[in-house]
Design an enzyme around this catalytic site. Structure first.
Site, PDB file in Angstrom:
ATOM      1  N   SER A 158       0.820  -1.217   0.000  1.00 31.32           N
ATOM      2  CA  SER A 158       0.000   0.000   0.000  1.00 31.32           C
ATOM      3  C   SER A 158       0.852   1.263   0.000  1.00 31.32           C
ATOM      4  CB  SER A 158      -0.927   0.019   1.217  1.00 31.32           C
ATOM      5  OG  SER A 158      -1.859  -1.034   1.154  1.00 31.32           O
ATOM      6  N   ILE A 191       1.921   0.310   7.057  1.00 30.22           N
ATOM      7  CA  ILE A 191       2.733  -0.904   7.049  1.00 30.22           C
ATOM      8  C   ILE A 191       2.825  -1.489   8.461  1.00 30.22           C
ATOM      9  CG2 ILE A 191       4.916  -1.914   6.372  1.00 30.22           C
ATOM     10  CD1 ILE A 191       3.087  -0.680   4.110  1.00 30.22           C
ATOM     11  N   GLY A 271      -3.297 -14.165   2.583  1.00 32.00           N
ATOM     12  CA  GLY A 271      -3.621 -13.249   3.672  1.00 32.00           C
ATOM     13  C   GLY A 271      -5.108 -13.052   3.847  1.00 32.00           C
ATOM     14  N   GLN A 366     -25.594  -3.654  20.872  1.00 32.17           N
ATOM     15  CA  GLN A 366     -27.025  -3.417  21.090  1.00 32.17           C
ATOM     16  C   GLN A 366     -27.553  -4.276  22.229  1.00 32.17           C
ATOM     17  OE1 GLN A 366     -28.434  -1.067  19.412  1.00 32.17           O
ATOM     18  NE2 GLN A 366     -30.563  -1.257  20.069  1.00 32.17           N
ATOM     19  N   GLU A 400      -6.343  -5.809   3.177  1.00 30.51           N
ATOM     20  CA  GLU A 400      -6.058  -7.011   2.386  1.00 30.51           C
ATOM     21  C   GLU A 400      -7.186  -7.347   1.409  1.00 30.51           C
ATOM     22  OE1 GLU A 400      -4.031 -10.249   4.318  1.00 30.51           O
ATOM     23  OE2 GLU A 400      -3.373  -8.930   5.942  1.00 30.51           O
ATOM     24  N   SER A 403     -14.163  -5.260   0.945  1.00 31.20           N
ATOM     25  CA  SER A 403     -15.331  -6.077   0.592  1.00 31.20           C
ATOM     26  C   SER A 403     -15.755  -5.843  -0.851  1.00 31.20           C
ATOM     27  CB  SER A 403     -16.494  -5.757   1.543  1.00 31.20           C
ATOM     28  OG  SER A 403     -16.194  -6.168   2.855  1.00 31.20           O
TER      29      SER A 403
END
Length: 421
Positions: A158, A191, A271, A366, A400, A403
């Protein structure tokens, strides 16, 4: 059938009362090999002894003040946890199903601390697995001490402007040849383990392709920035890594020149299975605490568990957690069988395992009401039972492979790349 008896697992007087592990009776593992069941029991014992007593300290820490939990890292090393993913020739356990055992270990660690699971993931699954693809000399020099826990590894793909997109056009860190070696320039972001790492596996552009390099952190020109302060995972210390005219020898190249994207993607696929498993661990922890609370908390003359709303919600969550566990085990077993990119299972596992963690953690807050929203109770300084899970769980949907990326991967499997892109 693999059913682990929690009563047979050692406990500690230093650990707060633990709720019953409902998956031990509700979930029947008919897939995992016997050696993986042994690893689950072994890691659970270690986590209960060495992680659970300090999990609250880690969850409520300050990344810049408390720093990397070296005490926990060293205890896991002493217990041989970092040996699980690797072959015997570098000091590993030499298991027949190392990926499945490793993912299972991540679940058991995340049950108590997702920070510790993330450290394990980056140290072993990312940095360790990347170096495991190197030459015999690279494996001897770097991987053997990783397995022993003598050094800490980090993995850097990244950047400030590149994370999910790791195309050569997006990655700005560059490596140029100088003689028979290389010179690296660039900046990596978020990192994990960088503040204590002995080396960082760095993805960089080499011309119009990408390559990976093993960069010792004591090399002139390598500078690790100030640790980030994050919403959760306070023990997973992240920071920028600056690379300014970093000179490396030819031995630093990991794999082939131009083959870095394949190394990175294969490593990140592994990962993602580990992160999926960690999501299951957090979801199970939130589920167990919630079930215990609903069974004992009386409101309007009856336990909360007598209310159909909570009965149906928990039935749904139990199903989702079981499916998510099956998915990560299936993905890991395909990886163990030699499938380098076990899709669609890896994407499904990452997607469902991390999302159910967030959903279950929210439900737990909740269910516990005001106490669920509390970090520390003023009356007696006791810690809130689930707020750390709520904070820690969110990152699983992001790092990694977010979604949205997993849904894109699955869409490619369904409709093909010609349509999806």
């Amino acid at each position: 059938m693999t059913v682990i008896d929690i009563a047979a697992v050692s406990s500690s007087d230093d650990v707060p009362d633990q709720p019953p592990r409902i998956a031990d009776t509700l979930y029947h593992d008919l897939v995992s090999p016997g050696e993986v069941a042994v690893v689950r029991r072994r890691v659970r014992e270690v986590a209960l002894r060495d992680v659970a007593p300090v999990a609250d300290r880690i969850a409520r820490g300050d990344e810049r003040l408390d720093g990397f939990p070296r005490d926990v890292f060293d205890r896991l090393a002493a217990a041989g946890i970092y040996r699980i993913p690797f072959a015997a020739d570098v000091g590993g356990d030499g298991l027949a199903h190392p990926a499945t055992a490793t993912a299972t270990a991540a679940e058991e660690l995340a049950y108590f601390s997702n920070s510790v699971a993330a450290i394990f993931d980056v140290h072993c699954i990312l940095a360790g697995n990347a170096v495991n693809q190197g030459t015999p000399e690279q494996r001897r020099r770097w991987l053997a001490p990783v397995v022993a826990g003598e050094i800490v590894g980090a993995f850097a793909t990244s950047e400030p402007a590149a994370s999910s997109d790791l195309s050569p056009e997006a990655v700005r860190t560059e490596a140029h040849r100088r003689g028979d070696g290389w010179v690296l320039n660039g900046r990596k972001r978020w990192i994990t383990n960088s503040v204590v790492a002995a080396f960082v596996v760095v993805l960089a552009r080499t011309g119009d392709r990408l390559s990976t390099f093993i960069v010792p952190t004591d090399t002139p020109g390598v500078r690790v920035g100030t640790p980030d302060r994050k919403l959760g995972n306070k023990g997973q210390i992240t920071a920028d890594v600056h690379l300014d005219d970093v000179e490396l020898g030819p031995e630093a190249l990991l794999g082939t020149e131009g083959g870095g994207l394949k190394v990175a993607l294969q490593t990140l696929t592994y990962g993602r299975i580990g992160i999926a498993a960690a999501g299951v661990g957090m979801a199970q922890a939130a589920f167990d605490r919630t079930a215990a609370h609903l069974s004992t908390r009386v409101a309007f003359g009856a336990p909360l568990a007598a209310r159909q709303h909570w009965q149906f919600l928990m039935a749904d969550r139990a199903t989702e957690i079981a499916v998510s566990r099956d998915l990560y085990i299936k993905a890991a077993m395909r990886l163990d069988s030699g499938t380098r990119f076990p899709e669609p299972e890896a994407a499904m596992a990452k997607l469902r395992g991390t999302e159910v963690a967030v959903q279950m953690a929210r439900d737990a807050v909740q269910a516990f009401g005001g106490f669920g929203f509390t970090q520390e109770l003023g009356d007696d300084d006791s810690s809130g039972p689930v707020e750390a899970l709520y904070r820690d769980s969110k990152i699983g949907e992001i790092y990694e492979g977010a979604s949205e990326v997993q849904r894109w991967v699955l869409a490619r499997q369904i409709f093909g790349r010609d349509i999806v892109g």
